[in-house]
Design a protein around this motif. Structure first.
Motif, PDB file in Angstrom:
ATOM      1  N   LEU A 232       0.826  -1.205   0.000  1.00 32.22           N
ATOM      2  CA  LEU A 232       0.000   0.000   0.000  1.00 32.22           C
ATOM      3  C   LEU A 232       0.860   1.255   0.000  1.00 32.22           C
ATOM      4  O   LEU A 232       0.626   2.183  -0.777  1.00 32.22           O
ATOM      5  CB  LEU A 232      -0.932   0.004   1.210  1.00 32.22           C
ATOM      6  N   TYR A 233       1.874   1.292   0.864  1.00 34.58           N
ATOM      7  CA  TYR A 233       2.739   2.474   0.910  1.00 34.58           C
ATOM      8  C   TYR A 233       3.557   2.626  -0.370  1.00 34.58           C
ATOM      9  O   TYR A 233       3.808   3.746  -0.818  1.00 34.58           O
ATOM     10  CB  TYR A 233       3.650   2.427   2.129  1.00 34.58           C
ATOM     11  N   ALA A 234       3.951   1.529  -0.993  1.00 33.54           N
ATOM     12  CA  ALA A 234       4.669   1.608  -2.268  1.00 33.54           C
ATOM     13  C   ALA A 234       3.760   2.159  -3.364  1.00 33.54           C
ATOM     14  O   ALA A 234       4.199   2.957  -4.201  1.00 33.54           O
ATOM     15  CB  ALA A 234       5.198   0.234  -2.656  1.00 33.54           C
ATOM     16  N   TYR A 235       2.500   1.768  -3.352  1.00 35.26           N
ATOM     17  CA  TYR A 235       1.550   2.274  -4.345  1.00 35.26           C
ATOM     18  C   TYR A 235       1.273   3.761  -4.147  1.00 35.26           C
ATOM     19  O   TYR A 235       1.216   4.524  -5.114  1.00 35.26           O
ATOM     20  CB  TYR A 235       0.255   1.469  -4.271  1.00 35.26           C
ATOM     21  N   ILE A 236       1.121   4.188  -2.900  1.00 31.80           N
ATOM     22  CA  ILE A 236       0.904   5.608  -2.615  1.00 31.80           C
ATOM     23  C   ILE A 236       2.120   6.421  -3.042  1.00 31.80           C
ATOM     24  O   ILE A 236       1.986   7.496  -3.639  1.00 31.80           O
ATOM     25  CB  ILE A 236       0.574   5.806  -1.123  1.00 31.80           C
ATOM     26  N   TYR A 237       3.325   5.920  -2.768  1.00 21.83           N
ATOM     27  CA  TYR A 237       4.544   6.612  -3.196  1.00 21.83           C
ATOM     28  C   TYR A 237       4.602   6.696  -4.719  1.00 21.83           C
ATOM     29  O   TYR A 237       4.968   7.733  -5.271  1.00 21.83           O
ATOM     30  CB  TYR A 237       5.772   5.878  -2.657  1.00 21.83           C
ATOM     31  N   HIS A 238       4.219   5.629  -5.391  1.00 19.87           N
ATOM     32  CA  HIS A 238       4.219   5.625  -6.859  1.00 19.87           C
ATOM     33  C   HIS A 238       3.255   6.674  -7.409  1.00 19.87           C
ATOM     34  O   HIS A 238       3.559   7.357  -8.387  1.00 19.87           O
ATOM     35  CB  HIS A 238       3.836   4.237  -7.369  1.00 19.87           C
ATOM     36  N   LEU A 239       2.088   6.817  -6.791  1.00 18.26           N
ATOM     37  CA  LEU A 239       1.116   7.801  -7.269  1.00 18.26           C
ATOM     38  C   LEU A 239       1.616   9.225  -7.092  1.00 18.26           C
ATOM     39  O   LEU A 239       1.430  10.069  -7.972  1.00 18.26           O
ATOM     40  CB  LEU A 239      -0.208   7.626  -6.530  1.00 18.26           C
ATOM     41  N   TYR A 240       2.236   9.525  -5.969  1.00 20.10           N
ATOM     42  CA  TYR A 240       2.687  10.888  -5.727  1.00 20.10           C
ATOM     43  C   TYR A 240       4.011  11.199  -6.410  1.00 20.10           C
ATOM     44  O   TYR A 240       4.324  12.357  -6.636  1.00 20.10           O
ATOM     45  CB  TYR A 240       2.785  11.159  -4.227  1.00 20.10           C
ATOM     46  N   LYS A 241       4.772  10.184  -6.747  1.00 19.57           N
ATOM     47  CA  LYS A 241       6.025  10.411  -7.474  1.00 19.57           C
ATOM     48  C   LYS A 241       5.741  10.751  -8.926  1.00 19.57           C
ATOM     49  O   LYS A 241       6.391  11.605  -9.510  1.00 19.57           O
ATOM     50  CB  LYS A 241       6.905   9.160  -7.391  1.00 19.57           C
ATOM     51  N   ASN A 242       4.755  10.114  -9.495  1.00 14.91           N
ATOM     52  CA  ASN A 242       4.404  10.318 -10.905  1.00 14.91           C
ATOM     53  C   ASN A 242       3.101  11.079 -10.995  1.00 14.91           C
ATOM     54  O   ASN A 242       2.078  10.539 -11.400  1.00 14.91           O
ATOM     55  CB  ASN A 242       4.271   8.974 -11.617  1.00 14.91           C
ATOM     56  N   LYS A 243       3.126  12.357 -10.630  1.00 16.05           N
ATOM     57  CA  LYS A 243       1.891  13.146 -10.668  1.00 16.05           C
ATOM     58  C   LYS A 243       1.462  13.438 -12.090  1.00 16.05           C
ATOM     59  O   LYS A 243       0.280  13.515 -12.379  1.00 16.05           O
ATOM     60  CB  LYS A 243       2.080  14.458  -9.913  1.00 16.05           C
ATOM     61  N   LYS A 244       2.404  13.600 -12.988  1.00 20.70           N
ATOM     62  CA  LYS A 244       2.066  13.921 -14.368  1.00 20.70           C
ATOM     63  C   LYS A 244       2.053  12.647 -15.200  1.00 20.70           C
ATOM     64  O   LYS A 244       2.816  11.724 -14.966  1.00 20.70           O
ATOM     65  CB  LYS A 244       3.087  14.893 -14.944  1.00 20.70           C
ATOM     66  N   ASP A 245       1.181  12.626 -16.194  1.00 22.97           N
ATOM     67  CA  ASP A 245       1.142  11.474 -17.074  1.00 22.97           C
ATOM     68  C   ASP A 245       2.179  11.642 -18.184  1.00 22.97           C
ATOM     69  O   ASP A 245       3.010  12.552 -18.162  1.00 22.97           O
ATOM     70  CB  ASP A 245      -0.264  11.264 -17.627  1.00 22.97           C
ATOM     71  N   GLU A 246       2.130  10.780 -19.169  1.00 20.17           N
ATOM     72  CA  GLU A 246       3.140  10.803 -20.235  1.00 20.17           C
ATOM     73  C   GLU A 246       3.089  12.088 -21.060  1.00 20.17           C
ATOM     74  O   GLU A 246       4.095  12.529 -21.597  1.00 20.17           O
ATOM     75  CB  GLU A 246       2.943   9.594 -21.143  1.00 20.17           C
TER      76      GLU A 246
END
Length: 67
Positions: free
Chosen positions: A22-36
């Protein structure tokens, strides 16, 4: 070692694994705020809060066509 101890260890490690996931997924979401394409969709989260008719739009649209 009986079945109760095995169930206790399995429950502990499953809970630990899911918490780390869960914490890895939350970190992934906030690390990649912008899409491609470089669009930051987090600014659209204010649309629900600022939805009055006199509020400024989230993203302005120009009438001129891009060349």
């Amino acid at each position: 070692m009986n079945i109760t101890e095995i169930q206790g260890y399995a429950y502990f490690f499953l809970t630990l694994f899911l918490t780390i996931g869960l914490y890895a997924y939350i970190y992934h979401l906030y690390k990649n705020k912008k899409d491609e394409a470089g669009v930051d969709y987090e600014e659209y989260s204010n649309m629900a809060l600022k939805d009055d008719i006199v509020d400024t739009p989230v993203k302005s649209i120009s009438d001129e066509k891009e060349k």
